[in-house]
Motif scaffolding. Structure first.
Motif, PDB file in Angstrom:
ATOM      1  N   UNK A 106      13.084  12.303   5.203  1.00  0.00           N
ATOM      2  CA  UNK A 106      12.793  10.937   4.750  1.00  0.00           C
ATOM      3  C   UNK A 106      14.116  10.186   4.626  1.00  0.00           C
ATOM      4  N   UNK A 107      14.059   8.873   4.760  1.00  0.00           N
ATOM      5  CA  UNK A 107      15.254   8.035   4.584  1.00  0.00           C
ATOM      6  C   UNK A 107      14.863   6.812   3.773  1.00  0.00           C
ATOM      7  N   UNK A 108      15.827   6.256   3.092  1.00  0.00           N
ATOM      8  CA  UNK A 108      15.559   5.032   2.332  1.00  0.00           C
ATOM      9  C   UNK A 108      16.847   4.234   2.169  1.00  0.00           C
ATOM     10  N   UNK A 163       9.544   2.663  -1.403  1.00  0.00           N
ATOM     11  CA  UNK A 163       8.950   3.671  -2.295  1.00  0.00           C
ATOM     12  C   UNK A 163       9.993   4.291  -3.224  1.00  0.00           C
ATOM     13  N   UNK A 164      11.223   4.474  -2.738  1.00  0.00           N
ATOM     14  CA  UNK A 164      12.239   5.165  -3.544  1.00  0.00           C
ATOM     15  C   UNK A 164      12.576   4.348  -4.794  1.00  0.00           C
ATOM     16  N   UNK A 171       0.834  -1.221   0.000  1.00  0.00           N
ATOM     17  CA  UNK A 171       0.000   0.000   0.000  1.00  0.00           C
ATOM     18  C   UNK A 171       0.866   1.268   0.000  1.00  0.00           C
ATOM     19  N   UNK A 172       0.554   2.177  -0.917  1.00  0.00           N
ATOM     20  CA  UNK A 172       1.219   3.488  -0.938  1.00  0.00           C
ATOM     21  C   UNK A 172       0.323   4.470  -0.189  1.00  0.00           C
ATOM     22  N   UNK A 173       0.908   5.269   0.672  1.00  0.00           N
ATOM     23  CA  UNK A 173       0.111   6.213   1.462  1.00  0.00           C
ATOM     24  C   UNK A 173       0.126   7.604   0.849  1.00  0.00           C
ATOM     25  N   UNK A 174      -0.877   8.376   1.187  1.00  0.00           N
ATOM     26  CA  UNK A 174      -0.977   9.748   0.702  1.00  0.00           C
ATOM     27  C   UNK A 174      -0.080  10.625   1.586  1.00  0.00           C
ATOM     28  N   UNK A 175       1.171  10.707   1.138  1.00  0.00           N
ATOM     29  CA  UNK A 175       2.171  11.373   1.984  1.00  0.00           C
ATOM     30  C   UNK A 175       1.921  12.874   2.091  1.00  0.00           C
ATOM     31  N   UNK A 176       1.338  13.457   1.043  1.00  0.00           N
ATOM     32  CA  UNK A 176       1.039  14.895   1.096  1.00  0.00           C
ATOM     33  C   UNK A 176      -0.008  15.163   2.179  1.00  0.00           C
ATOM     34  N   UNK A 177      -1.051  14.346   2.188  1.00  0.00           N
ATOM     35  CA  UNK A 177      -2.138  14.561   3.157  1.00  0.00           C
ATOM     36  C   UNK A 177      -1.656  14.302   4.588  1.00  0.00           C
TER      37      UNK A 177
END
Ligand SMILES: Cc1ncc(COP(=O)(O)O)c(C=O)c1O
Length: 424
Positions: free
Chosen positions: A236-238, A220-221, A195-201
């Protein structure tokens, strides 16, 4: 769409990115290429990686420590090769990117800068069942601060009978926590469900509550569209060994919004590599950070790891991230279509897709909750030369990635699943 092999082969012929597969080493067994659907775990090796690493080794052999300043690619400036392509992939300004350490280490470092419990503002909101390393990071970091993780952490889970987490539940919890909320630290793409989340919201809601907001972008990256700067994300980190193909144990990276780069009030753990470059070698007392995300570096980085990362980032730049994202979306949509066909033929539920079906809510990964024959299907896939992974209690995860996977491979995977389930 249709479920014929010919259709899959036509999709491959129409694929403008098909040549990029040649730039990777595809695992083989007895001379036969395997179907590698584990780019969500460890991306494949670009053919050019060995040459890039070799160049660093040769420079080391020729100039020793002087390689930091001499040779075709002085190591002092190697980091500069990485920031622009990474900034493009995560939607940041180049100055907001730093390539350093590894993911869990960077999460701890970001906690130092962005989690400041004070008064009643102490709570952290995160996903329930976040990737274990994130859970252990929270647990030990909070204990180190003398706090009780059970009191500080608010974990949000899917509702009873559901697999994915509702955005409304996240936003509601953030608003309800209000002035007790210090930080939202969330996974941009859930490793289990995809699942991808609505990071802006989520970022907007966290800021409205007066809290900071950061993301773990391991899955995600390099996989989904990100606009960290425009979303106003704080940090953010990846890791770089999954979709970014920088190799096992690759060097990780972090994004830190530019508003913090020269903020004198920001806390950090420092080392000499984060010291202002012009005067670093004056070896003076008193830490003066580089005025960019690079100011969060601690230790001398490895040019060997940089080189491996550069090799892959150049392929991303040549392919173009928008085109990659579009092909990734098509690959997963095609996989869902073929798996749905299998389900439609079954007399009782066989497999349940727990990955969201809405395009922007998923990346390349598709997770199947097996109601029947789970282990049998998984073992048979392995025997058929298809790399997938198994997550307890009964989920099979696969990721067809746009740089090196083909539509025909998706078809062959679905065909194998169908044969095992229907014993044909
Ligand atoms: C979501 C997530 N967080 C953290 C980690 C741990 O990363 P590392 O071992 O590079 O610190 C992983 C590794 O797969 C992950 O998927």
């Amino acid at each position: 769409m249709d479920n014929s092999l010919a259709y899959a082969q036509q999709l491959d012929r129409d694929d403008q990115l098909r040549e990029f597969r040649q730039q990777f080493i595809i695992p083989e067994e007895n001379g036969v290429e395997q179907i590698y659907f584990l780019g969500n775990s460890l991306g494949l090796q670009p053919r050019r990686t060995a040459g890039y690493i070799d160049q660093v080794l040769k420079q080391w052999a020729r100039y020793g420590v002087e390689s930091f300043f001499l040779g075709d690619d002085p190591w002092m400036h190697y980091h500069d090769h990485l920031v622009a392509p990474l900034a493009n992939i995560v939607g940041a300004k180049p100055a907001e990117i730093v390539v350093m350490n590894q993911l869990t280490v960077n999460l701890h470092l970001m906690m130092v800068s962005f989690y400041h419990p004070a008064g009643k503002r102490r709570k952290i909101i995160c996903e329930a069942k976040a990737f274990p390393s994130d859970q252990y990071m929270f647990e030990t970091h909070l204990k180190h601060l003398g706090l009780d993780p059970a009191v500080v952490l608010i974990e949000i889970a899917p509702r009873e009978g559901e697999h994915t987490i509702r955005l409304d539940d996240i936003l509601h919890t953030i608003a309800a926590t209000g002035e007790e909320l210090a930080l939202v630290l969330w996974g941009g793409l859930n490793y289990y469900t995809g699942q991808v989340f609505d990071m802006a919201a989520i970022t907007h809601a966290a800021h409205k509550a007066g809290a900071k907001c950061g993301f773990d972008l391991a899955h995600a990256a390099g996989n989904v569209a990100l606009h960290l700067h425009n979303w106003n994300v704080d940090f953010a980190c990846w890791c770089s060994y999954k979709y970014l193909n920088a190799g096992p144990g690759a060097i990780g990276a972090a994004y830190i919004h530019e508003r913090y780069h020269t903020d004198p009030g920001i806390q950090r753990l420092a080392g000499w590599w984060g010291y202002e470059k012009e005067t670093r070698f004056a070896m003076q007392k008193g830490f003066r950070p580089i005025a960019s995300a690079e100011g969060w570096q601690l230790s001398t980085p490895s040019p060997i790891l940089y080189a491996a990362h550069r090799a892959s980032l150049e392929i991303f730049a040549a392919a173009g991230f928008d085109r990659l994202r579009e092909k990734g979306r098509l690959l997963s949509a095609y996989m869902l279509y073929l798996l749905d066909e299998i389900n439609a033929r079954a007399s009782s539920p066989i497999l349940e897709i727990i990955t969201p079906r809405i395009d922007h809510e998923r990346g390349c990964q598709v997770s199947m909750l097996m109601h029947q024959k789970g282990r049998e299907v998984f073992d048979a896939l392995g025997k058929a030369g298809i790399f997938a992974d198994w997550r307890e209690p009964n989920v099979i995860r696969v990721a067809a990635v746009p740089l090196y996977n083909r539509f025909e491979e998706v078809w062959r995977f679905a065909d194998s699943v169908r044969r095992i389930i229907f014993a044909v």
